[in-house]
Design a protein around this motif. Structure first.
Motif, PDB file in Angstrom:
ATOM      1  N   TYR A  82       0.806  -1.225   0.000  1.00  0.00           N
ATOM      2  CA  TYR A  82       0.000   0.000   0.000  1.00  0.00           C
ATOM      3  C   TYR A  82       0.841   1.278   0.000  1.00  0.00           C
ATOM      4  O   TYR A  82       0.309   2.352  -0.253  1.00  0.00           O
ATOM      5  CB  TYR A  82      -0.891   0.036   1.245  1.00  0.00           C
ATOM      6  N   ARG A  83       2.124   1.146   0.317  1.00  0.00           N
ATOM      7  CA  ARG A  83       2.952   2.330   0.496  1.00  0.00           C
ATOM      8  C   ARG A  83       2.968   3.231  -0.735  1.00  0.00           C
ATOM      9  O   ARG A  83       3.176   2.757  -1.847  1.00  0.00           O
ATOM     10  CB  ARG A  83       4.386   1.914   0.865  1.00  0.00           C
ATOM     11  N   ASN A  84       2.714   4.518  -0.506  1.00  0.00           N
ATOM     12  CA  ASN A  84       2.703   5.528  -1.573  1.00  0.00           C
ATOM     13  C   ASN A  84       1.640   5.303  -2.650  1.00  0.00           C
ATOM     14  O   ASN A  84       1.751   5.836  -3.748  1.00  0.00           O
ATOM     15  CB  ASN A  84       4.075   5.647  -2.252  1.00  0.00           C
ATOM     16  N   ALA A  85       0.628   4.528  -2.327  1.00  0.00           N
ATOM     17  CA  ALA A  85      -0.452   4.338  -3.304  1.00  0.00           C
ATOM     18  C   ALA A  85      -1.211   5.649  -3.483  1.00  0.00           C
ATOM     19  O   ALA A  85      -1.596   6.293  -2.511  1.00  0.00           O
ATOM     20  CB  ALA A  85      -1.396   3.235  -2.844  1.00  0.00           C
ATOM     21  N   ALA A  86      -1.396   6.042  -4.745  1.00  0.00           N
ATOM     22  CA  ALA A  86      -2.157   7.264  -5.042  1.00  0.00           C
ATOM     23  C   ALA A  86      -3.643   6.949  -5.174  1.00  0.00           C
ATOM     24  O   ALA A  86      -4.489   7.820  -4.997  1.00  0.00           O
ATOM     25  CB  ALA A  86      -1.641   7.905  -6.326  1.00  0.00           C
ATOM     26  N   GLY A  87      -3.938   5.683  -5.489  1.00  0.00           N
ATOM     27  CA  GLY A  87      -5.332   5.290  -5.671  1.00  0.00           C
ATOM     28  C   GLY A  87      -5.491   3.794  -5.512  1.00  0.00           C
ATOM     29  O   GLY A  87      -4.536   3.035  -5.683  1.00  0.00           O
ATOM     30  N   ILE A  88      -6.719   3.399  -5.165  1.00  0.00           N
ATOM     31  CA  ILE A  88      -6.986   1.988  -4.875  1.00  0.00           C
ATOM     32  C   ILE A  88      -8.201   1.510  -5.680  1.00  0.00           C
ATOM     33  O   ILE A  88      -9.213   2.211  -5.758  1.00  0.00           O
ATOM     34  CB  ILE A  88      -7.346   1.789  -3.379  1.00  0.00           C
ATOM     35  N   ASP A 117      -6.136  10.422   6.102  1.00  0.00           N
ATOM     36  CA  ASP A 117      -6.496  11.352   5.028  1.00  0.00           C
ATOM     37  C   ASP A 117      -7.275  10.665   3.917  1.00  0.00           C
ATOM     38  O   ASP A 117      -7.976  11.297   3.154  1.00  0.00           O
ATOM     39  CB  ASP A 117      -5.239  11.997   4.427  1.00  0.00           C
ATOM     40  N   GLY A 118      -7.110   9.360   3.870  1.00  0.00           N
ATOM     41  CA  GLY A 118      -7.792   8.603   2.846  1.00  0.00           C
ATOM     42  C   GLY A 118      -7.069   8.704   1.518  1.00  0.00           C
ATOM     43  O   GLY A 118      -6.208   9.554   1.315  1.00  0.00           O
ATOM     44  N   VAL A 119      -7.439   7.813   0.644  1.00  0.00           N
ATOM     45  CA  VAL A 119      -6.817   7.762  -0.669  1.00  0.00           C
ATOM     46  C   VAL A 119      -7.963   7.473  -1.649  1.00  0.00           C
ATOM     47  O   VAL A 119      -8.889   6.735  -1.312  1.00  0.00           O
ATOM     48  CB  VAL A 119      -5.686   6.694  -0.675  1.00  0.00           C
ATOM     49  N   GLU A 164     -12.514   2.592 -18.184  1.00  0.00           N
ATOM     50  CA  GLU A 164     -13.305   3.596 -17.461  1.00  0.00           C
ATOM     51  C   GLU A 164     -12.954   3.614 -15.971  1.00  0.00           C
ATOM     52  O   GLU A 164     -12.891   4.681 -15.351  1.00  0.00           O
ATOM     53  CB  GLU A 164     -14.805   3.329 -17.635  1.00  0.00           C
ATOM     54  N   VAL A 165     -12.733   2.439 -15.401  1.00  0.00           N
ATOM     55  CA  VAL A 165     -12.361   2.333 -13.986  1.00  0.00           C
ATOM     56  C   VAL A 165     -11.057   3.091 -13.714  1.00  0.00           C
ATOM     57  O   VAL A 165     -10.968   3.901 -12.789  1.00  0.00           O
ATOM     58  CB  VAL A 165     -12.187   0.848 -13.576  1.00  0.00           C
ATOM     59  N   PHE A 166     -10.067   2.826 -14.547  1.00  0.00           N
ATOM     60  CA  PHE A 166      -8.749   3.430 -14.344  1.00  0.00           C
ATOM     61  C   PHE A 166      -8.783   4.934 -14.624  1.00  0.00           C
ATOM     62  O   PHE A 166      -8.137   5.715 -13.929  1.00  0.00           O
ATOM     63  CB  PHE A 166      -7.712   2.731 -15.225  1.00  0.00           C
ATOM     64  N   ILE A 167      -9.558   5.316 -15.629  1.00  0.00           N
ATOM     65  CA  ILE A 167      -9.661   6.744 -15.964  1.00  0.00           C
ATOM     66  C   ILE A 167     -10.352   7.507 -14.843  1.00  0.00           C
ATOM     67  O   ILE A 167      -9.900   8.574 -14.430  1.00  0.00           O
ATOM     68  CB  ILE A 167     -10.393   6.926 -17.324  1.00  0.00           C
ATOM     69  N   GLU A 168     -11.431   6.938 -14.324  1.00  0.00           N
ATOM     70  CA  GLU A 168     -12.155   7.610 -13.239  1.00  0.00           C
ATOM     71  C   GLU A 168     -11.274   7.745 -11.994  1.00  0.00           C
ATOM     72  O   GLU A 168     -11.233   8.795 -11.356  1.00  0.00           O
ATOM     73  CB  GLU A 168     -13.439   6.844 -12.901  1.00  0.00           C
ATOM     74  N   ILE A 173      -7.719  11.141  -8.492  1.00  0.00           N
ATOM     75  CA  ILE A 173      -6.378  11.437  -7.964  1.00  0.00           C
ATOM     76  C   ILE A 173      -5.945  12.834  -8.407  1.00  0.00           C
ATOM     77  O   ILE A 173      -5.440  13.610  -7.591  1.00  0.00           O
ATOM     78  CB  ILE A 173      -5.353  10.384  -8.444  1.00  0.00           C
ATOM     79  N   LEU A 174      -6.160  13.141  -9.680  1.00  0.00           N
ATOM     80  CA  LEU A 174      -5.743  14.452 -10.214  1.00  0.00           C
ATOM     81  C   LEU A 174      -6.478  15.600  -9.522  1.00  0.00           C
ATOM     82  O   LEU A 174      -5.890  16.649  -9.271  1.00  0.00           O
ATOM     83  CB  LEU A 174      -5.974  14.514 -11.727  1.00  0.00           C
ATOM     84  N   GLU A 175      -7.737  15.368  -9.193  1.00  0.00           N
ATOM     85  CA  GLU A 175      -8.534  16.403  -8.502  1.00  0.00           C
ATOM     86  C   GLU A 175      -7.935  16.779  -7.155  1.00  0.00           C
ATOM     87  O   GLU A 175      -8.135  17.868  -6.654  1.00  0.00           O
ATOM     88  CB  GLU A 175      -9.963  15.882  -8.240  1.00  0.00           C
TER      89      GLU A 175
END
Ligand code: GDP
Ligand code: MG
Length: 177
Positions: A82-88, A117-119, A164-168, A173-175
């Protein structure tokens, strides 16, 4: 996103796939990554990831997507994963009610490993091509609403909603950046 022509991407995000064994995590990743020839496959003991660069808006995002090597079967996914994960991506199988119920435990595990903070996270009900679905669309909708998460029904097999999953998730993450 500032464009940098000397690099083939603008930002790199680590994404991790979790969920019960056999829900189709590896299949989703294969479907996502193998549509492009730019993917790299690296296998080490217990960890595995593939790369694919996608364009979201005007940002070229390189996704480094981590997959388990089956250790989820024994619930021994380490903190390193999980370390440094930007998204799950939390995956379940729409033909397996238990895998859907278990997403609660996986989300709990994310909270324990990724801080308060959540991810950004998305839910994916894989195998929507199957006729023996036991998890209704309504159940998924209600659950996603309760958890304040987006969900997709997808099929790695039929290539439904995989990109679509990965794009969303990348948008989410970008937001936050
Ligand atoms: P993992 O353990 O979560 O990585 O799951 P796998 O990717 O290994 O998939 C488990 C099984 O489900 C395999 O037999 C896959 O062929 C099958 N499978 C994966 N995705 C789909 C799908 O979208 N539809 C169908 N019908 N079967 C799938
Ligand atoms: Mg797997």
């Amino acid at each position: 996103g500032t464009s940098n022509p000397s690099k083939d991407y603008d930002v790199l995000f680590k994404i991790v796939l979790i969920g019960d064994s056999a829900v189709g995590k590896t299949s989703l990743l294969q479907r996502f990554a193998e549509q492009h020839f730019s993917d790299t496959h690296i296998t080490t003991i217990g960890v595995d990831f593939k790369l694919r660069t996608i364009q979201v808006g005007n940002v070229r995002v390189k996704l480094q997507v981590w997959d388990t090597a089956g250790q989820e079967k024994f619930r021994v996914i380490t903190k390193t994963y999980y370390r440094n994960a930007a998204g799950i991506i939390v995956a379940y199988d729409v033909t397996n009610g238990e895998s859907f119920a278990n997403t609660k435990r996986w989300i709990e595990e994310v909270k324990n490993n990724c801080g308060d903070d959540g991810v950004p996270m998305v839910l994916v009900g894989n195998k929507c091509d199957c006729t023996d679905k036991v998890v209704s669309l309504q159940d998924q909708e209600e659950y996603a609403k309760l958890m304040k998460l987006k969900f997709f029904e997808a099929s790695a097999k039929e290539n439904i909603n995989v990109d679509e999953v990965f794009i969303e998730l990348t948008r989410l993450i970008l937001e936050r950046q």
